[in-house]
Scaffold this active site. Sequence first.
Site, mmCIF file in Angstrom:
data_model
loop_
_atom_site.group_PDB
_atom_site.id
_atom_site.type_symbol
_atom_site.label_atom_id
_atom_site.label_comp_id
_atom_site.label_asym_id
_atom_site.label_seq_id
_atom_site.Cartn_x
_atom_site.Cartn_y
_atom_site.Cartn_z
ATOM 1 N N ASP A 31 0.857 -1.177 0.000
ATOM 2 C CA ASP A 31 0.000 0.000 0.000
ATOM 3 C C ASP A 31 0.903 1.239 0.000
ATOM 4 O O ASP A 31 2.119 1.129 0.112
ATOM 5 C CB ASP A 31 -0.966 -0.021 1.184
ATOM 6 C CG ASP A 31 -0.248 -0.031 2.524
ATOM 7 O OD1 ASP A 31 0.991 0.156 2.556
ATOM 8 O OD2 ASP A 31 -0.916 -0.220 3.546
ATOM 9 N N PHE A 44 -3.050 5.237 4.162
ATOM 10 C CA PHE A 44 -4.107 4.817 5.087
ATOM 11 C C PHE A 44 -3.595 4.733 6.525
ATOM 12 O O PHE A 44 -4.255 5.194 7.453
ATOM 13 C CB PHE A 44 -4.696 3.472 4.644
ATOM 14 C CG PHE A 44 -5.832 3.013 5.516
ATOM 15 C CD1 PHE A 44 -7.090 3.599 5.388
ATOM 16 C CD2 PHE A 44 -5.650 2.034 6.469
ATOM 17 C CE1 PHE A 44 -8.147 3.194 6.206
ATOM 18 C CE2 PHE A 44 -6.698 1.632 7.296
ATOM 19 C CZ PHE A 44 -7.951 2.215 7.153
ATOM 20 N N GLN A 73 -11.669 7.277 -4.970
ATOM 21 C CA GLN A 73 -12.234 7.752 -3.707
ATOM 22 C C GLN A 73 -13.612 8.367 -3.994
ATOM 23 O O GLN A 73 -14.228 8.018 -4.994
ATOM 24 C CB GLN A 73 -11.272 8.759 -3.053
ATOM 25 C CG GLN A 73 -9.990 8.120 -2.504
ATOM 26 C CD GLN A 73 -10.224 7.309 -1.220
ATOM 27 O OE1 GLN A 73 -11.281 7.369 -0.599
ATOM 28 N NE2 GLN A 73 -9.212 6.531 -0.821
ATOM 29 N N ASP A 115 -7.908 -7.601 0.556
ATOM 30 C CA ASP A 115 -7.010 -7.859 1.677
ATOM 31 C C ASP A 115 -7.743 -7.454 2.945
ATOM 32 O O ASP A 115 -8.625 -6.597 2.893
ATOM 33 C CB ASP A 115 -5.739 -7.001 1.580
ATOM 34 C CG ASP A 115 -6.011 -5.566 1.958
ATOM 35 O OD1 ASP A 115 -6.568 -4.832 1.134
ATOM 36 O OD2 ASP A 115 -5.720 -5.181 3.106
ATOM 37 N N CYS A 127 -12.267 -28.702 7.462
ATOM 38 C CA CYS A 127 -11.056 -27.991 7.055
ATOM 39 C C CYS A 127 -9.894 -28.977 6.963
ATOM 40 O O CYS A 127 -9.740 -29.856 7.813
ATOM 41 C CB CYS A 127 -10.739 -26.897 8.074
ATOM 42 S SG CYS A 127 -9.206 -26.010 7.738
ATOM 43 N N CYS A 143 -6.681 -28.027 6.884
ATOM 44 C CA CYS A 143 -5.426 -27.350 7.226
ATOM 45 C C CYS A 143 -4.629 -28.193 8.219
ATOM 46 O O CYS A 143 -5.171 -29.074 8.873
ATOM 47 C CB CYS A 143 -5.696 -25.948 7.777
ATOM 48 S SG CYS A 143 -6.017 -25.853 9.542
ATOM 49 N N CYS A 182 -6.231 -28.365 11.767
ATOM 50 C CA CYS A 182 -7.441 -29.183 11.938
ATOM 51 C C CYS A 182 -7.149 -30.671 11.750
ATOM 52 O O CYS A 182 -7.839 -31.516 12.303
ATOM 53 C CB CYS A 182 -8.524 -28.716 10.973
ATOM 54 S SG CYS A 182 -9.147 -27.077 11.400
ATOM 55 N N HIS A 185 -4.994 -21.648 10.699
ATOM 56 C CA HIS A 185 -6.354 -22.094 10.365
ATOM 57 C C HIS A 185 -7.166 -20.978 9.697
ATOM 58 O O HIS A 185 -7.784 -21.201 8.652
ATOM 59 C CB HIS A 185 -7.113 -22.618 11.590
ATOM 60 C CG HIS A 185 -8.567 -22.767 11.274
ATOM 61 N ND1 HIS A 185 -9.056 -23.829 10.533
ATOM 62 C CD2 HIS A 185 -9.618 -21.926 11.470
ATOM 63 C CE1 HIS A 185 -10.352 -23.634 10.318
ATOM 64 N NE2 HIS A 185 -10.720 -22.493 10.884
HETATM 65 ZN ZN LIG Z 1 -8.292 -25.640 9.790
#
Ligand SMILES: [Zn+2]
Length: 393
Positions: A91, A95, A231, A308, A346, A348, A351, A377
């Site tokens: 960026d 901001f 903007q 994002d 999940c 991942c 998990c 996760h």
């Molecule tokens: Zn997970």
Amino acid sequence: MSLRFEIRKTNNAARRSTLHTPHGEVETPVFMPVGTAATVKGVPQDLLEQLDVQILLGNTYHLYLRPGIDQIRKLGGLHRFMSWPRAILTDSGGFQVFSLSDLRKVTEEGVTFRSHLDGSSHFLSPETAIGAQIGLGADIIMAFDECTEFPADRKRLRDSMEMTLRWAARSKKHFQEHKSEVPWARIYPDYYDDVCVCVGDGQASKNGARVIENDDLRLPAKAQALFGIVQGGMDHALRKESAERTIDIGFDGYAVGGLSVGEPRALTREVVESTLQHLPKDKPRYLMGVGTPEEIVEYANLGIDMMDCVLPTRAARHGLLFTSEGKISIKQARYSGDQSPLDPSCSCPVCRRYSRAYLRHLYSSNEVLSQVLNTIHNLTYYLDTMRRVRHSI
Ligand SMILES: [Zn+2]
């Protein structure tokens, strides 16, 4: 133009595309994890690769204050500094200057502010913000804009939008004049051998690289891309005008800024939808700073390509986890004897391996591993959500 954006499929307003950046391809719609200070807090880079993160977001404001742009430039740029070979977007710092720093003074020239770290005085302008982002060497960099507060009256919105437009033109001018100074040129001479550092007028660039206009789509993208930011607050007419005049200046992609600043969510959606009508279909569209898992699906379906948000990573550190069965606050005592995985749907590494009881124990004992596992996760949940959206297009 230095960024190839290949739309492969569309479904109503939604698009499935590939962004070709100097550091690899990015499948969109994409969620970009936030790596504020050259790190996605708690998750090492090899793991981010395993999770198939294709692009990270870095915050110029934080890196500018610490360790400093010159330091990162000397160390070869942000990719090499943090050992992240894939794509990065930075960026402009605007901001954060508006949201984090003290004693801001905004003038036509730029913004004077005090560091939130040590109170030291600094100045950011379109030129210094673009210079900083060239020094960091991200694949995609952002024009310097003013994020207008909410609520704001129409005069304030117009004045702010006009200044953002003037800053956008200055951002582009500085970028055109200095883009060949990107640190990859010095650190990766081979890489930059046949590179199109487009200075636009056919002159040789400083590093002696062969310079050609990079409009030839057969060439891989090897130069930074600059995005403009629309903007105009919550005012549809100003959004339209801001979009049209930003497009007139001409950028590689367009971001919708100034949202998620405290307005109701229904209004965010309304403004996104109306702004998208005015953005070119053949360029990437980036919605900055959103949102919940439900919202990112909704925005992707409206035709947003990139998003994002700090939500998945920040919430994870506070024990708030997103699952296919809804949100879970892992600190609750009810999970202390729960042997089931955090999210049975999940896949991942967290998990697959650990129980809710263990994650709850780590959180209540304030163990470092708690933040690490929770973040892995939540990031997976967001990345999987976008994978599903891409497959559905
Ligand atoms: Zn997970």
